[in-house]
Design a protein around this motif. Structure first.
Motif, PDB file in Angstrom:
ATOM      1  N   SER A 127       0.733  -1.219  -0.024  1.00  0.00           N
ATOM      2  CA  SER A 127      -0.028  -0.184   0.040  1.00  0.00           C
ATOM      3  C   SER A 127       0.747   1.458   0.003  1.00  0.00           C
ATOM      4  O   SER A 127       0.439   2.349  -0.477  1.00  0.00           O
ATOM      5  N   LYS A 128       1.907   1.241   0.632  1.00  0.00           N
ATOM      6  CA  LYS A 128       2.851   2.511   0.544  1.00  0.00           C
ATOM      7  C   LYS A 128       4.042   2.559  -0.362  1.00  0.00           C
ATOM      8  O   LYS A 128       4.635   3.606  -0.368  1.00  0.00           O
ATOM      9  N   GLY A 129       4.187   1.345  -1.107  1.00  0.00           N
ATOM     10  CA  GLY A 129       5.286   1.486  -2.073  1.00  0.00           C
ATOM     11  C   GLY A 129       6.837   1.263  -1.558  1.00  0.00           C
ATOM     12  O   GLY A 129       7.730   1.833  -1.990  1.00  0.00           O
ATOM     13  N   THR A 130       6.722   0.693  -0.224  1.00  0.00           N
ATOM     14  CA  THR A 130       8.117   0.583   0.702  1.00  0.00           C
ATOM     15  C   THR A 130       8.705  -0.722   0.128  1.00  0.00           C
ATOM     16  O   THR A 130       8.118  -1.815  -0.498  1.00  0.00           O
ATOM     17  N   ASP A 131      10.141  -0.753   0.408  1.00  0.00           N
ATOM     18  CA  ASP A 131      10.796  -2.337   0.307  1.00  0.00           C
ATOM     19  C   ASP A 131      11.405  -2.718   1.570  1.00  0.00           C
ATOM     20  O   ASP A 131      12.577  -2.346   1.635  1.00  0.00           O
ATOM     21  N   LEU A 132      10.672  -2.991   2.585  1.00  0.00           N
ATOM     22  CA  LEU A 132      10.893  -3.416   3.770  1.00  0.00           C
ATOM     23  C   LEU A 132      11.108  -5.011   3.876  1.00  0.00           C
ATOM     24  O   LEU A 132      10.076  -5.615   3.295  1.00  0.00           O
ATOM     25  N   VAL A 133      12.073  -5.493   4.388  1.00  0.00           N
ATOM     26  CA  VAL A 133      11.947  -7.087   4.576  1.00  0.00           C
ATOM     27  C   VAL A 133      12.180  -7.753   5.897  1.00  0.00           C
ATOM     28  O   VAL A 133      12.642  -6.977   6.766  1.00  0.00           O
ATOM     29  N   PRO A 134      11.731  -8.926   6.182  1.00  0.00           N
ATOM     30  CA  PRO A 134      11.843  -9.287   7.400  1.00  0.00           C
ATOM     31  C   PRO A 134      13.266  -9.794   7.255  1.00  0.00           C
ATOM     32  O   PRO A 134      13.994 -10.425   6.555  1.00  0.00           O
ATOM     33  N   VAL A 135      13.769 -10.028   8.595  1.00  0.00           N
ATOM     34  CA  VAL A 135      15.215 -10.731   8.893  1.00  0.00           C
ATOM     35  C   VAL A 135      15.063 -12.095   9.835  1.00  0.00           C
ATOM     36  O   VAL A 135      15.344 -12.893   9.582  1.00  0.00           O
TER      37      VAL A 135
END
Length: 277
Positions: free
Chosen positions: A103-111
């Motif tokens: 929805s926000k266009g972010t590129d965050l990933v789980p560690v």
């Protein structure tokens, strides 16, 4: 909709949200490379408490300079992480992260998964969900993934039935059976504990329940099971920073036996280490 912010501190001033740093503001900053403090955003409970335990007891002896910034909502920790004023955050589950990115266009990933804070149903009026009266109002989180999670919890006890295939983003439109004719009131997650005087029940995220002095293990009239539960809270970073040595150190500490014991001793079943269940 909240406007983007240029830094976590500016966001706190602009929106009047509580954002406090453990340590003075000039002690490290996000995006500082692999030789400065690792700045991690977190909600106060349980994430902030788990990180504080690591900071006080484990970080220095493992070569990690850890700085914690606490947030009171579910949007700004990801906004700040994307913009670089945080190096990592700890507060969300993977369905929420996936929806946020979409929805926000972010590129965050789980560690790494850190612990499971089970969502619960709370009430000042009934002793169990079976006691909800016809036409009662139930407050649920207003964001799409937490609302879906809340509805699935109610469905697990047969209070409602969701259509086949309704996933983590289920909404009231996916309800196929509602024998008690329940009404659903969508609220900001942080407002849910305060709604208990006005509604028959509220489905409350674990951290906000504990912030309000509620014990998930003792006070919830219905609590999530750990079995096949996709909602473990995870350490997240911006894509490309997964191999930051500081992040790797924190990930290892979050899943260590010492942190597992801290979680078990402190929360007594209200929060569960990832290896439990």
């Amino acid at each position: 909709m909240r406007k983007p912010v240029t830094s976590a501190a500016a966001a706190a001033l602009a929106l009047g949200l509580a954002l406090t740093a453990c340590g003075s503001p000039d002690q490290g900053s996000g995006g500082g490379g692999d030789d400065g403090a690792l700045v991690v955003g977190a909600t106060a409970v349980p994430a902030g408490e788990v990180l504080s335990y690591i900071k006080k007891n484990l970080a220095a002896k493992n070569g990690l300079d850890l700085e914690i910034q606490e947030f009171t909502d579910y949007v700004l920790p990801n906004t700040a992480l994307q913009e670089g004023s945080l190096d990592a955050n700890l507060y969300q589950n993977e369905p929420f992260l996936d929806d946020f990115n979409k929805s926000k266009g972010t590129d965050l990933v789980p560690v790494v998964d850190a612990y499971l804070p089970p969502m619960g149903v709370y009430s000042k009026k009934v002793q169990g969900v079976a006691g909800l009266p016809d036409g009662a109002t139930v407050a649920v989180p207003g964001d799409i993934t937490n609302e879906g999670r809340a509805l699935k919890l109610l469905a697990s006890e047969g209070v409602i039935t969701l259509k086949e295939g309704a996933g983590t983003t289920a909404s009231p439109a996916d309800i196929t059976k509602n024998p008690k004719n329940l009404k659903f009131k969508e609220l900001e997650p942080a407002q849910l504990p305060r709604s208990l005087d006005d509604v028959a029940a509220a489905v409350i995220n674990n951290n906000y329940a504990q912030d309000a002095g509620l014990s998930p293990a003792d006070d919830a009239i219905l609590l999530e099971s750990t079995k096949n539960n996709p909602y473990a809270n995870l350490l997240a970073v911006k894509k490309g920073n997964e191999d930051d040595p500081r992040v790797e150190k924190l990930a290892k500490l979050l899943t260590s036996d010492k942190v597992k014991k801290f979680i078990e001793d402190k929360y007594k079943g209200s929060v569960l280490p990832v290896s439990s269940g």
